[in-house]
Motif scaffolding. Structure first.
Motif, PDB file in Angstrom:
ATOM      1  N   VAL A 188       3.053  -5.165  -6.333  1.00 38.55           N
ATOM      2  CA  VAL A 188       2.231  -4.109  -6.927  1.00 38.55           C
ATOM      3  C   VAL A 188       1.813  -3.139  -5.824  1.00 38.55           C
ATOM      4  O   VAL A 188       1.367  -3.568  -4.753  1.00 38.55           O
ATOM      5  N   ILE A 189       1.961  -1.856  -6.088  1.00 36.20           N
ATOM      6  CA  ILE A 189       1.517  -0.834  -5.127  1.00 36.20           C
ATOM      7  C   ILE A 189       0.098  -0.389  -5.475  1.00 36.20           C
ATOM      8  O   ILE A 189      -0.162   0.066  -6.588  1.00 36.20           O
ATOM      9  N   ILE A 190      -0.817  -0.540  -4.536  1.00 37.84           N
ATOM     10  CA  ILE A 190      -2.171   0.007  -4.651  1.00 37.84           C
ATOM     11  C   ILE A 190      -2.465   0.728  -3.335  1.00 37.84           C
ATOM     12  O   ILE A 190      -2.564   0.087  -2.279  1.00 37.84           O
ATOM     13  N   ARG A 191      -2.597   2.020  -3.389  1.00 34.38           N
ATOM     14  CA  ARG A 191      -2.776   2.792  -2.163  1.00 34.38           C
ATOM     15  C   ARG A 191      -4.167   2.558  -1.575  1.00 34.38           C
ATOM     16  O   ARG A 191      -5.139   2.354  -2.294  1.00 34.38           O
ATOM     17  N   ASN A 192      -4.215   2.590  -0.264  1.00 28.29           N
ATOM     18  CA  ASN A 192      -5.436   2.304   0.500  1.00 28.29           C
ATOM     19  C   ASN A 192      -6.204   3.597   0.725  1.00 28.29           C
ATOM     20  O   ASN A 192      -5.721   4.504   1.417  1.00 28.29           O
ATOM     21  N   SER A 193      -7.379   3.683   0.158  1.00 26.82           N
ATOM     22  CA  SER A 193      -8.176   4.918   0.271  1.00 26.82           C
ATOM     23  C   SER A 193      -8.630   5.183   1.702  1.00 26.82           C
ATOM     24  O   SER A 193      -9.037   6.309   2.018  1.00 26.82           O
ATOM     25  N   ILE A 216      -6.662   5.114   4.291  1.00 20.31           N
ATOM     26  CA  ILE A 216      -5.593   5.723   5.089  1.00 20.31           C
ATOM     27  C   ILE A 216      -4.861   6.836   4.343  1.00 20.31           C
ATOM     28  O   ILE A 216      -3.912   7.415   4.864  1.00 20.31           O
ATOM     29  N   THR A 217      -5.290   7.148   3.110  1.00 20.16           N
ATOM     30  CA  THR A 217      -4.663   8.239   2.364  1.00 20.16           C
ATOM     31  C   THR A 217      -5.703   8.929   1.491  1.00 20.16           C
ATOM     32  O   THR A 217      -6.662   8.296   1.034  1.00 20.16           O
ATOM     33  N   ASN A 218      -5.483  10.237   1.284  1.00 21.49           N
ATOM     34  CA  ASN A 218      -6.392  11.011   0.432  1.00 21.49           C
ATOM     35  C   ASN A 218      -5.908  11.062  -1.012  1.00 21.49           C
ATOM     36  O   ASN A 218      -6.515  11.748  -1.839  1.00 21.49           O
ATOM     37  N   THR A 219      -4.824  10.361  -1.322  1.00 21.50           N
ATOM     38  CA  THR A 219      -4.261  10.407  -2.670  1.00 21.50           C
ATOM     39  C   THR A 219      -5.002   9.506  -3.653  1.00 21.50           C
ATOM     40  O   THR A 219      -4.679   9.484  -4.841  1.00 21.50           O
ATOM     41  N   THR A 220      -5.958   8.749  -3.174  1.00 24.18           N
ATOM     42  CA  THR A 220      -6.750   7.886  -4.058  1.00 24.18           C
ATOM     43  C   THR A 220      -8.164   7.793  -3.528  1.00 24.18           C
ATOM     44  O   THR A 220      -8.469   8.248  -2.413  1.00 24.18           O
ATOM     45  N   THR A 221      -9.043   7.211  -4.312  1.00 21.70           N
ATOM     46  CA  THR A 221     -10.436   7.019  -3.907  1.00 21.70           C
ATOM     47  C   THR A 221     -10.734   5.528  -3.806  1.00 21.70           C
ATOM     48  O   THR A 221      -9.975   4.693  -4.310  1.00 21.70           O
ATOM     49  N   ALA A 222     -11.831   5.213  -3.173  1.00 19.05           N
ATOM     50  CA  ALA A 222     -12.232   3.812  -3.053  1.00 19.05           C
ATOM     51  C   ALA A 222     -12.463   3.204  -4.436  1.00 19.05           C
ATOM     52  O   ALA A 222     -12.109   2.052  -4.687  1.00 19.05           O
ATOM     53  N   GLN A 239       0.794  -1.216   0.000  1.00 16.04           N
ATOM     54  CA  GLN A 239       0.000   0.000   0.000  1.00 16.04           C
ATOM     55  C   GLN A 239       0.832   1.274   0.000  1.00 16.04           C
ATOM     56  O   GLN A 239       0.293   2.357   0.189  1.00 16.04           O
ATOM     57  N   GLY A 240       2.130   1.133  -0.227  1.00  9.51           N
ATOM     58  CA  GLY A 240       2.967   2.315  -0.296  1.00  9.51           C
ATOM     59  C   GLY A 240       4.389   1.976  -0.696  1.00  9.51           C
ATOM     60  O   GLY A 240       4.797   0.809  -0.709  1.00  9.51           O
ATOM     61  N   LYS A 241       5.157   3.021  -1.040  1.00  9.41           N
ATOM     62  CA  LYS A 241       6.519   2.839  -1.516  1.00  9.41           C
ATOM     63  C   LYS A 241       7.417   2.244  -0.445  1.00  9.41           C
ATOM     64  O   LYS A 241       8.266   1.382  -0.726  1.00  9.41           O
ATOM     65  N   MET A 242       7.257   2.676   0.797  1.00  8.78           N
ATOM     66  CA  MET A 242       8.105   2.163   1.868  1.00  8.78           C
ATOM     67  C   MET A 242       7.880   0.672   2.078  1.00  8.78           C
ATOM     68  O   MET A 242       8.835  -0.096   2.245  1.00  8.78           O
ATOM     69  N   GLU A 243       6.618   0.259   2.031  1.00 11.55           N
ATOM     70  CA  GLU A 243       6.308  -1.157   2.194  1.00 11.55           C
ATOM     71  C   GLU A 243       6.876  -1.959   1.030  1.00 11.55           C
ATOM     72  O   GLU A 243       7.387  -3.067   1.211  1.00 11.55           O
ATOM     73  N   GLU A 244       6.815  -1.385  -0.167  1.00  6.32           N
ATOM     74  CA  GLU A 244       7.393  -2.062  -1.324  1.00  6.32           C
ATOM     75  C   GLU A 244       8.897  -2.268  -1.139  1.00  6.32           C
ATOM     76  O   GLU A 244       9.433  -3.347  -1.425  1.00  6.32           O
ATOM     77  N   GLU A 245       9.600  -1.240  -0.669  1.00  5.42           N
ATOM     78  CA  GLU A 245      11.049  -1.347  -0.470  1.00  5.42           C
ATOM     79  C   GLU A 245      11.394  -2.440   0.531  1.00  5.42           C
ATOM     80  O   GLU A 245      12.377  -3.169   0.354  1.00  5.42           O
ATOM     81  N   CYS A 246      10.592  -2.572   1.576  1.00  8.21           N
ATOM     82  CA  CYS A 246      10.811  -3.635   2.568  1.00  8.21           C
ATOM     83  C   CYS A 246      10.655  -5.009   1.934  1.00  8.21           C
ATOM     84  O   CYS A 246      11.459  -5.918   2.188  1.00  8.21           O
ATOM     85  N   LEU A 247       9.630  -5.167   1.092  1.00  5.80           N
ATOM     86  CA  LEU A 247       9.409  -6.453   0.412  1.00  5.80           C
ATOM     87  C   LEU A 247      10.527  -6.755  -0.574  1.00  5.80           C
ATOM     88  O   LEU A 247      10.953  -7.910  -0.721  1.00  5.80           O
ATOM     89  N   ARG A 248      11.011  -5.730  -1.262  1.00  7.03           N
ATOM     90  CA  ARG A 248      12.119  -5.925  -2.198  1.00  7.03           C
ATOM     91  C   ARG A 248      13.360  -6.436  -1.467  1.00  7.03           C
ATOM     92  O   ARG A 248      14.073  -7.311  -1.967  1.00  7.03           O
ATOM     93  N   LYS A 249      13.633  -5.889  -0.303  1.00  3.15           N
ATOM     94  CA  LYS A 249      14.804  -6.315   0.463  1.00  3.15           C
ATOM     95  C   LYS A 249      14.662  -7.751   0.941  1.00  3.15           C
ATOM     96  O   LYS A 249      15.632  -8.507   0.981  1.00  3.15           O
ATOM     97  N   LEU A 250      13.440  -8.148   1.311  1.00  2.27           N
ATOM     98  CA  LEU A 250      13.224  -9.540   1.721  1.00  2.27           C
ATOM     99  C   LEU A 250      13.458 -10.494   0.552  1.00  2.27           C
ATOM    100  O   LEU A 250      13.930 -11.615   0.734  1.00  2.27           O
TER     101      LEU A 250
END
Length: 365
Positions: free
Chosen positions: A137-142, A144-150, A119-130
């Motif tokens: 795939v990044i899909i933002r959660n509506s 917890i953020t105003n940058t997207t809609t449901a 749900q975000g770039k930071m989480e993606e980076e953590c998964l990449r390191k693992l």
């Protein structure tokens, strides 16, 4: 598409609300159901076929049990960790809980998932390191953020589901669809429906047509199939293949044609075929032999005359004769090459079946 969502009954309110929002917003794109207990999820899997199992959250023995059953039933798995694989979460009770669960099932579950949705770039980076799964795939959660809609979140989620179902469609195709593909390839290669010598098998399910289109595009034989459709005058559904992305296995590379690999400058057709069989053996040894190579070989054998006795003697001298016979069997099975065009008789044995398995599974995630 039919999707089963699983999250634990004691999961956070945010996860429960997230699943509820997805189910409501994706009504027109997919048929969504949810389960919060092992018994409920396993019962749903027994009673109905689901295209996808979407697991929400990590470190759940129950999720692993449900995922294993889903995979046994041919249901593909996608995981949304909801931040539970980030370092500060993994450090909590690491030695007593996280490491044992990681070794027992969590790493394997993530690895087997067709995709991991973060749900975000930071989480993606953590998964990449693992490095447990590269299909992230990044899909933002509506929620917890105003940058997207449901609506946008659900639209992107449906696109990921569709991409998963458009991947490695060979294992999803019915026997009838596979037989239709073989017939289309044969007619596409020969340009004449009289070569079929059997009744044509039709496909009535648009979803099966979509799977066939995805497969031939990924196998790089679309043009041959299109020609087969034209010759047989089949009014097939029209799909925009360029708008049908798919996931590929780690290390996947598109196949080079035989001609690109070995060149065209040969004194005789026999010399060219000798080089072709040597190249095909290299591909087979490295598990890179594909349907497109067999289609290319079929065209070569149909369109050019060979000195068969001399070719067979040369193959025997170089210990390629049995391999060539196995290739004849595979070409017959998958493209319909007739024995009259084969320089040597086909051979069905354990190694032939082994090569066929690699061809069938080379797009498998």
């Amino acid at each position: 598409m039919r999707i089963l969502h699983y999250y634990a009954s004691n999961a956070s309110e945010n996860i429960a609300e997230y699943v509820k929002t997805l189910c409501e917003e994706m009504r027109t794109d997919a048929e969504n159901e949810s389960a919060t207990t092992v018994q409920e999820a396993l019962q749903s899997l027994r009673d109905r076929h689901y295209d996808l199992l979407h697991i929400h959250g990590c470190w759940l023995y129950a999720a692993n049990r449900i995922a294993r059953r889903a995979l046994q039933l041919g249901t593909r798995v996608v995981v949304t960790p909801h931040g539970q694989l980030e370092p500060w979460i993994m450090k909590q009770r690491y030695w007593k809980e996280k490491l044992p669960k990681q070794l027992l099932f969590q790493r394997s579950l993530i690895h087997k998932a067709y995709a991991v949705i973060v749900q975000g770039k930071m989480e993606e980076e953590c998964l990449r390191k693992l490095d447990w799964n590269r299909r992230i795939v990044i899909i933002r959660n509506s929620l917890i953020t105003n940058t997207t809609t449901a609506q946008e979140m659900a639209r992107q989620q449906a696109q990921v589901y569709r991409k998963i179902m458009d991947s490695n469609t060979w294992e999803l195709m019915t026997d009838s669809t596979k037989r239709t593909l073989r017939q289309l390839l044969k007619v596409g290669i020969t340009g004449d429906e009289r070569w079929l010598g059997e009744s044509y098998v039709t496909i009535s399910d648009n979803n099966q047509w979509r799977m066939l289109y995805c497969y031939v595009h990924q196998e790089q034989v679309s043009e041959t199939v299109r020609r087969g459709l034209q010759v047989l005058r089949i009014d097939a559904p029209d799909f925009d293949i360029q708008q049908m992305p798919s996931f590929k296995p780690d290390g996947y590379e598109p196949s080079k044609t035989i001609e690109e690999a070995i060149g065209m400058q040969y004194a005789t057709e026999n010399d060219r075929l000798m080089s072709t069989f040597r190249h095909l053996r290299r591909l087979a040894l490295h598990k890179r032999l594909t349907l497109s190579h067999l289609v290319e070989l079929d065209k070569e054998l149909r369109n050019h005359d060979t000195a068969e006795d001399q070719l067979c003697d040369a193959l025997k001298e170089r210990h390629l004769y049995k391999f060539a016979r196995r290739i004849m069997q595979l070409t017959y099975d998958l493209t319909g090459l007739d024995e009259g065009h084969m320089p040597m008789p086909p051979l069905e044995d354990r190694l032939t079946r082994h090569m066929r398995k690699h061809i069938d599974n080379h797009l498998k995630i």
